[in-house]
Enzyme design. Structure first.
Site, short mmCIF file in Angstrom:
data_model
loop_
_atom_site.label_atom_id
_atom_site.label_comp_id
_atom_site.label_asym_id
_atom_site.label_seq_id
_atom_site.Cartn_x
_atom_site.Cartn_y
_atom_site.Cartn_z
N GLU A 218 0.83 -1.20 0.00
CA GLU A 218 0.00 0.00 0.00
C GLU A 218 0.87 1.26 0.00
O GLU A 218 0.58 2.23 -0.70
CB GLU A 218 -0.94 -0.02 1.22
N GLU B 167 2.17 1.73 -3.37
CA GLU B 167 1.12 2.24 -4.26
C GLU B 167 0.90 3.74 -4.02
O GLU B 167 0.76 4.53 -4.96
CB GLU B 167 -0.19 1.47 -4.02
N CYS C 120 -8.41 -2.06 3.51
CA CYS C 120 -8.40 -3.21 4.42
C CYS C 120 -9.79 -3.56 4.91
O CYS C 120 -10.07 -4.69 5.27
CB CYS C 120 -7.55 -2.92 5.65
N SER D 53 -7.33 1.99 -2.82
CA SER D 53 -6.13 1.18 -3.08
C SER D 53 -6.54 -0.18 -3.61
O SER D 53 -7.54 -0.75 -3.20
CB SER D 53 -5.34 1.01 -1.77
N LYS E 37 -16.27 -9.58 6.82
CA LYS E 37 -15.21 -10.44 6.28
C LYS E 37 -15.78 -11.73 5.70
O LYS E 37 -15.22 -12.31 4.79
CB LYS E 37 -14.19 -10.78 7.38
N GLU F 12 -16.79 -10.72 2.38
CA GLU F 12 -15.58 -10.47 1.58
C GLU F 12 -14.96 -11.77 1.08
O GLU F 12 -14.60 -11.89 -0.10
CB GLU F 12 -14.55 -9.71 2.43
N GLU G 283 -14.15 -11.73 -6.83
CA GLU G 283 -12.90 -11.04 -7.20
C GLU G 283 -11.74 -11.53 -6.34
O GLU G 283 -10.59 -11.26 -6.64
CB GLU G 283 -13.03 -9.53 -7.00
N CYS H 296 -11.47 -2.10 14.10
CA CYS H 296 -11.83 -3.52 14.19
C CYS H 296 -11.99 -4.01 15.63
O CYS H 296 -12.69 -4.99 15.87
CB CYS H 296 -10.77 -4.36 13.51
#
Lengths: 575, 164, 661
Positions: free
Chosen positions: A278, A281, A298, A318, A357, A360, A365, A502
């Site tokens: 990251e 990037e 994240c 990102s 999550k 996710e 993808e 989190c």
């Protein structure tokens, strides 16, 4: 200051305080149900009713300000009778299936029933009847168990500012539900699970993945591994009555081993990896006129949010996968190769503080030819249930260490679990990359704490970076609006969906202790401070990974394995 | 096709929500899902809240109406004059319950709280017309009048007056 | 000059844009700014015309409130028009509102030039030709349907106000209802309208208005009876950039139609009251929150507001006084709970109409968080009269703690249903037996239900109770908004309790537990009382019936004690007053399994008297549930377990062979 009398006790209270607060200050407990700290009182449940001299009826103490000379009785026969009746009324319109309920022994309705010694069914009659909504991959909605306290609605609308569910219909047939009573999966919901944390019953709960994990563990052909997110180690102890903020990393590792996982890895390893990718990037975008500001990626709730609400801004996010997905991807490529395993046989389980999550890990993808980077996600709460079933006495567990090579981590990774943590970790590495040396003080106070929007400017050599940390998705609107208007001054923005990050994720232990966010945050910073290495670029295993497999940060291989792309979900939802 | 109504309101004015819903219902006779989505975007209120409001008030319907709307007044005055029997007779005649629409979409039956015509209780209204001081046995005749279109409405004995 | 907005000559310049502070005064004694006999004549003539005292052709007034329209007023108008055309007569038809005598609609008044205004009732299209013939052609009296004359006369027609229905009334709020054309602002002005508003603009500051209203003793007519002056004072004291005034016209009580009638029949009076209220608290904008189920009232209000704007009575710098005030109409979408202040505010703000805890009170933080005063239609309707005639006049009417009058909507089992206004302190018996004309068909009086779902049922023994806030509360009812439903021996009190609880249940917003869950359980308890053993197969259900009764009182008291708003707090009233006064009836249902009124179907048995039944088969075909069996030509039989006691067979039987026990 005003002076009032509560149960014959003289109480000095601040002006503007509620009776509830004043009573609490002298150790008088008044039960609440619809009350949510820091939000305007709704006055719906009436369980906090007290007697105030001079008033005809009873008064809701959560909504009534104290005044001078007020005489309050919180424990009269009349008050007790009213409270008990209210509890009875709630119970009679509830399935009463406590024995088979996921919130058994951690249910506010059950507690109230116990407190007020409800011993019979006085008011039997019609019960509400609703189907359970299992449409989403993260959460279940069971309106039959709902007591209509409205806490979920207020969290969703007022704090998270999503507004996926609301009260519908009215009277006895009132229901908290989605628009047109459709599934959560086609609503505006981002599955953050904050509603679960405030639900007094099991009307809102995670969708359990325990079955899949158990059957993978039982499958001799599977190489079942597990990874643990940074925020889990600071909270899991609460389920065993340990003080808030106790670090139980070692016990978790041992417990997981005893559950039969072949390897126990640390998501923190991938957090370090994420930072390298990251930060690279970011520097690339800054120096090559890329899309700015850049958002962290994240948090899957945040990603889902921007996909659903501002798809036009997706290029700002990102392209890095989130840490546990990176860990999964590395496990199924580099590690599989290294260990001579067939990637298809590796079953990756993530222990996460988070409900999104689960969604996710199901994303197409995040799979290579139907092979998902992560196969199953368990929340902190589910892991505790697993420990219980497996007869693991958590308190007596000796400590153990994570397996390598995906078990090594730095202090920077540990703080990923708190708001501002990803930013702080990224800044440490970006600074190093830009200047060639580490920051003098690694503690970055400006991005710590629980403010909704935290900002700072960092000077790294020639480069000046304006950064922002959005704490809680409800605070994201402002920065997004600025970007759309073209007036955003930031280069880099961290967004975490859950207030506090989190550590307060939707998969964390459920209780309403107000100091939980600060104490859990402190635990993570404590882990960081005590680490020998506190910069992600110092992680030796990560360095080896680049050398042996990824070549360099943002290399084509790194892109293939560690980066992803996003969907315009607004279009999908609108159709 | 309904977006023109937004011209009369200010965007993001939350207090315009209910008038907008009323306007939409004025166009379609009910609230279609797509219209609610458009309203939600226009006033900047989450769709769940728009839906919550639409399901809260008696006036709003989420399903299309039948050709003829029968409203049975269940006000106190009508109640003491046996409007429950009237309601039963209509339910029986149309084979639907209050709040429902017949399969052929000819009739919708609704209950209203009090239409304020207590002096001619018990009262029902069909579309814009009032039928006062009726008895359960009048119902088949009244309803038949709407199923056979050729018959002129004047022949119905019980009809009292009309708003229009 | 055809209207007061027409200028008498070039000297006059009042328009909404160029306001003149003398406008209202000018209307009654104008012109004031210049001396001109011709102009004065013009004003006088216009006034006389508008007061219906000077006209060349006959005037025909038709009552066109909802009750009149429901009774067929439009058809009557049509018939009158065609009759006039047929006879080649000219007459002016004025649509008025409701005079209150709803049972006698359609009411038509005739006033011949130079003659007396005479009211006729129950006019139908059929009777129109004869009616026109007698009254306009022959210039006589249509004796069959004469109701009364508005003034003393030589024709031998008794005065309307001597009719028993009107005799015991005292009209302040309803003063003009059914008398004047409610769509004409000129008519209202000519009948003394806006004088009070003019008076405060020129003579009083806001605090003086508040004091005057306080001194009058006016209390909120919406039900709870909070002193209006006090409310205004609280809002007056607040400092804020905006304040709001709301008129609650969301009349939701089943059996109440006072507000509707006033809005339809005299909307300017309400608006003038609001203008005075706006001035008193310093509001810039007022809302009228009116039920969408009242289309005519909304239409009339819209017309009223537009005319007031046109005349410069609403808007900026009203009558050059620097006071600016405007009104908006909000159509309620149908929720009884929106009668509660905070729910109503929520509804205007575009939310679900759910009450919120108080404090903060609306006078501190109401609509959009600004100080807000909410009063009901009837309250505002009293305001102009108080300002015009003085607080002393108003406080001389009524009892010690309840001043003025109260409007009631009489309905149910009475001879004269309709709208009446009586001074506070009038005995209930007077209203029931004198004004309402007692019970029809020689039936026995049983109870009067006052205050709608929040009120109670009062039996004969407390009929001496005075109409005032406190006395009614003492006997277990409440003033409420003014529903007044009379019940006779054919009404079952258990059924009435069930009816109101059903209503409350369906109108509960669902926010607070005691109201949402508690009233549901109360309803279930009451519903079990008249259930027969036949229809309840479940033994536990039978047990629940008795168990429920045991807990009924406790449940009621908790609901009263803990509910968030007035709707819940008063929800148990119909049951509690029922238990207080009609305990015998409850016991009869419970223990004797009987409903003397013959209402509770489960406790009735339908049977066929085989000596009377001819076996024609009509009942068999009518029965919707196939509960009747029998062969043609032989006596039929009712299967009790199938019978749902709908009574269709009774209506169908030509031989009176069906018996109910």
């Amino acid at each position: 200051m005003v002076q009032l009398t509560i149960n014959n006790i003289k109480v000095n209270a601040e002006k503007g305080m509620t009776i509830l607060e004043a009573a609490k200050s002298v150790g008088i407990n008044i039960p609440t149900l619809c009350h949510l700290k820091d939000l305007l009182p709704s006055g719906a449940c009436r369980i906090c009713s007290v007697e105030v001299e001079g008033y005809r009826g009873l008064t809701p103490s959560c909504a009534f300000p104290v005044s001078d000379g007020m005489v309050v009785e919180t424990n009269s026969a009349r008050v007790r009778r009213a409270r008990k009746t209210i509890v009875e009324l709630l119970i009679e319109n509830h399935p009463q299936d406590c024995l088979v309920c996921v919130r058994n022994k951690n249910c506010e309705l059950q507690n109230l029933s116990e407190t007020y010694s409800v011993r019979e069914h006085r008011f039997v009659g019609e019960k509400k009847d609703h189907a359970i909504d299992i449409s989403s991959s993260s959460m279940e909605r069971d309106p039959a168990k709902c007591v209509l306290c409205g806490r979920c609605v207020r969290i969703c609308h007022e704090v998270q500012k999503i507004g996926a569910i609301d009260f519908t219909k009215r009277g006895f047939y009132s229901t908290v539900t989605t628009p047109f009573n459709k599934g959560l999966n086609v609503s505006d919901c981002i599955l953050c699970g904050q509603c679960i944390l405030v639900c007094p019953t099991a009307a809102l709960r995670e969708k359990s993945s325990l079955k899949e994990v158990v059957s993978a563990l039982n499958d001799k052909n599977k190489f079942t591994v597990v990874q643990v997110a940074p925020a889990v180690r600071a909270t899991l102890g609460e389920e065993y009555n340990l003080p808030l903020g106790t670090d139980v990393t070692g016990q978790i590792v041992m417990g997981l081993r005893r559950l039969g996982f072949k390897k126990v890895f640390d998501t923190n390893f991938a957090a370090d990896l994420t930072i390298i990718e990251e930060a690279t990037e970011l520097i690339d975008r800054v120096s090559n006129n890329g899309k700015l500001p850049m958002f962290t990626s994240c948090c899957p709730g945040w990603v889902k949010y921007i996909e659903q609400n501002r798809p036009q801004l997706l290029e700002h996010v990102s392209s890095c996968k989130s840490p546990h997905e990176m860990e999964g991807a590395v496990l199924k490529t580099y590690y599989a190769k290294k260990m001579g395993l067939n990637p298809k046989d590796i079953f990756v389980v993530s222990i996460m503080p988070c409900t999104v999550k689960k969604f996710e890990s199901n994303r197409a993808e995040l799979a290579e030819e139907n092979l998902h980077d992560v196969d199953a996600v368990l929340t902190t709460r589910e892991l505790v249930r697993f420990f219980k079933i497996a007869g693991i006495e958590f308190g007596d567990l000796p400590e153990d260490k994570f397996d390598n090579p995906l078990g090594e981590s730095t202090g920077a990774a540990a703080i990923f679990g708190t708001s501002g943590g990803v930013m702080e970790a990224a800044l440490r590495t970006a600074y190093y990359k830009l200047t060639g040396s580490n920051l003098e003080s690694l503690d970055f106070e400006a991005v710590r704490g629980s403010n909704g929007l935290k900002e700072a400017t960092v000077k790294a050599g020639e480069t000046e970076l304006n950064i922002a940390v959005v704490n809680g998705i409800g605070n994201a609107k402002k920065v997004l609006d600025e970007i759309e208007k073209g007036s955003s001054k930031y280069h880099f923005i961290e967004v975490m969906t859950c207030p506090g990050g989190c550590i307060n994720g939707g998969g964390q232990p459920i209780h309403q202790k107000p100091e939980k966010i600060m104490k859990r945050m402190r635990a993570l910073y404590h882990i960081d401070a005590n680490m020998k290495k506190r910069n992600s670029h110092e992680n030796e295993s990560v360095k080896v990974l680049y050398k042996e497999f990824l070549v360099e940060p943002n290399s084509p291989t790194a892109h293939k394995i560690l980066h992803t792309h996003y969907l315009d979900r607004k279009k999908i939802l609108d159709n | 096709m309904h977006t023109y109504i937004f011209d009369n309101y200010e965007a993001k004015d939350r207090s315009a929500l209910i008038p907008l819903l009323q306007d939409i219902q004025g166009i379609y006779n009910y609230l279609p899902e797509t219209a609610l989505k458009d309203i939600s975007e226009f006033v900047d209120i989450p769709l769940s809240r728009v839906y919550g409001v639409a399901t809260f008030y008696n006036q709003f319907r989420l399903k299309p109406l039948g050709e003829n709307v029968i409203k049975v007044c269940r006000g106190t005055a009508c109640h003491v004059k046996s409007s429950a029997n009237i309601l039963f007779a209509i339910e029986h005649e149309l084979n639907i319950k209050a709040g429902e629409t017949t399969r052929d979409k000819k009739f919708t039956l609704e209950i209203v709280n009090c239409i304020g015509a207590c002096s001619i209780a018990p009262v029902i209204t069909i579309n814009e017309d009032y039928y006062g001081r009726i008895a359960a046995k009048d119902i088949p005749k009244i309803i038949k009048n709407f199923t056979r279109k050729s018959v002129k409405q004047e022949t119905v004995p019980a009809k009292e007056g009309s708003l229009k | 000059m055809n209207s007061y907005l027409d200028h008498c000559c070039e000297e006059c310049w009042h328009t909404a844009k160029t306001p003149c502070d003398q406008f209202i005064k000018c209307c009654s004694g104008g012109p004031l700014c210049h001396q001109n006999e011709k102009c004065k004549e013009k004003y006088t003539k216009l006034g006389n015309q508008l007061r219906y005292s000077e006209h060349e052709i006959p005037l025909i007034f038709i009552g066109m409130g909802t009750c009149g329209l429901a009774a067929g007023a439009l058809k009557v108008e049509e018939a009158i028009r065609s009759e006039l055309a047929k006879l080649n007569l000219t007459a002016k038809i004025e649509a008025t509102g409701c005079i209150g005598y709803c049972a006698k609609e359609v009411i038509v008044d005739i006033k011949l030039p130079g003659g007396t205004r005479i009211s006729y009732c129950e006019i139908t299209p059929k009777s129109v030709p004869k009616f026109i013939q007698k009254t306009i052609v022959e210039k006589g009296i249509f004796t069959e349907k004469v109701l009364g004359a508005h003034e003393k006369n030589q024709l031998g027609v008794p005065l309307l106000k001597d009719d028993p229905f009107f005799k015991h009334q005292m009209k302040i709020v309803l003063e003009h209802c059914g008398i004047i054309n409610p769509t004409s602002i000129d008519t209202y002005i000519a009948h003394g309208g806006f004088r009070a508003f003019d008076k405060i603009l020129s003579l009083m500051d806001s605090l003086e208005v508040v004091k005057e209203i306080s001194a009058s003793g006016l209390r909120g007519r919406g039900g709870a009876g909070f002193p209006t002056g006090k409310k205004w004072e609280l809002a007056n004291k607040q400092k804020a950039d905006h304040k709001y005034l709301i008129c609650n016209a969301d009349e939701g009580d089943p059996g109440a139609f006072m507000d509707r009638s006033v809005l339809e029949s005299d909307p300017f009076r309400v608006v003038e009251g609001m203008m005075i209220g706006g001035y008193a608290i310093g509001a810039t904008l007022g809302y009228i929150y009116c039920r969408a189920e009242y289309p005519l009232a909304i239409e009339r209000l819209q017309n009223t507001i537009e005319l007031c704007r046109k005349y410069g009575l609403l808007g900026d710098n009203i009558l050059n006084s620097n006071f600016s005030f405007d009104l908006k109409i909000k159509k309620g979408a149908g929720a009884f709970v929106c009668g509660e202040e905070t729910a109503l505010i929520g509804s205007i703000e575009g939310k679900r109409g759910m009450p919120r805890p108080r404090p903060p009170f609306p006078t501190d933080a109401g609509l959009f968080g600004k100080p807000t005063v909410i009063n009901n239609v009837e309250t505002f309707s009293n305001v102009a009269a108080i300002i015009r005639k003085g607080s002393q006049w108003f406080s001389s009417i009524g009892t010690e703690k309840s001043k003025g009058t109260k409007v009631f909507a009489l309905s149910g089992k009475i001879v004269n249903s309709g709208l009446v206004e009586v001074p506070m302190g009038t005995k209930l018996s007077e209203v029931v037996f004198k004004i309402a004309g007692g019970i029809p068909d020689n039936k026995k009086f049983k109870a009067v239900q006052i205050g709608g779902p929040s009120g109670g049922c009062l039996p004969e023994k407390v009929m001496d109770t005075q109409v005032d806030y406190d006395s009614l509360k003492d006997v277990g009812a409440m003033m409420g908004s003014g529903g007044f439903v009379v019940m006779d021996e054919d009404t079952c009190m258990v059924d009435v309790a069930r009816y109101f609880l059903t209503f409350i249940q369906s109108e509960s917003c669902g926010k607070c537990v005691p109201c949402r869950e508690g009233t549901k359980r109360m309803l279930e308890i009451i519903e079990r009382i008249p259930k027969s053993y036949k229809s309840t197969t479940n033994k536990i259900d039978q047990l629940q019936r008795f168990k429920g009764i045991i807990h009924l009182k406790r449940l009621s008291s908790v609901i009263k004690d803990t509910s968030l708003c007035g709707l819940g707090q008063s929800a148990p009233n119909p049951v509690l007053s029922g238990l207080q006064y009609f305990r015998g009836e409850y016991e009869e249902h419970l223990y004797d399994r009987k409903c003397s009124a013959g209402v509770c179907k489960d406790l009735l048995t339908y049977s066929i008297d085989n000596t009377l039944c001819e076996g024609c088969g009509v009942c068999l075909r009518k029965c919707g549930v196939e509960a009747i069996v029998g062969e043609k030509g032989h006596a039929h039989y009712i299967l009790d377990e199938k019978c749902i006691r709908c009574g269709m067979c009774i209506d169908a039987c030509r031989f009176d062979a069906i018996m109910v026990n």
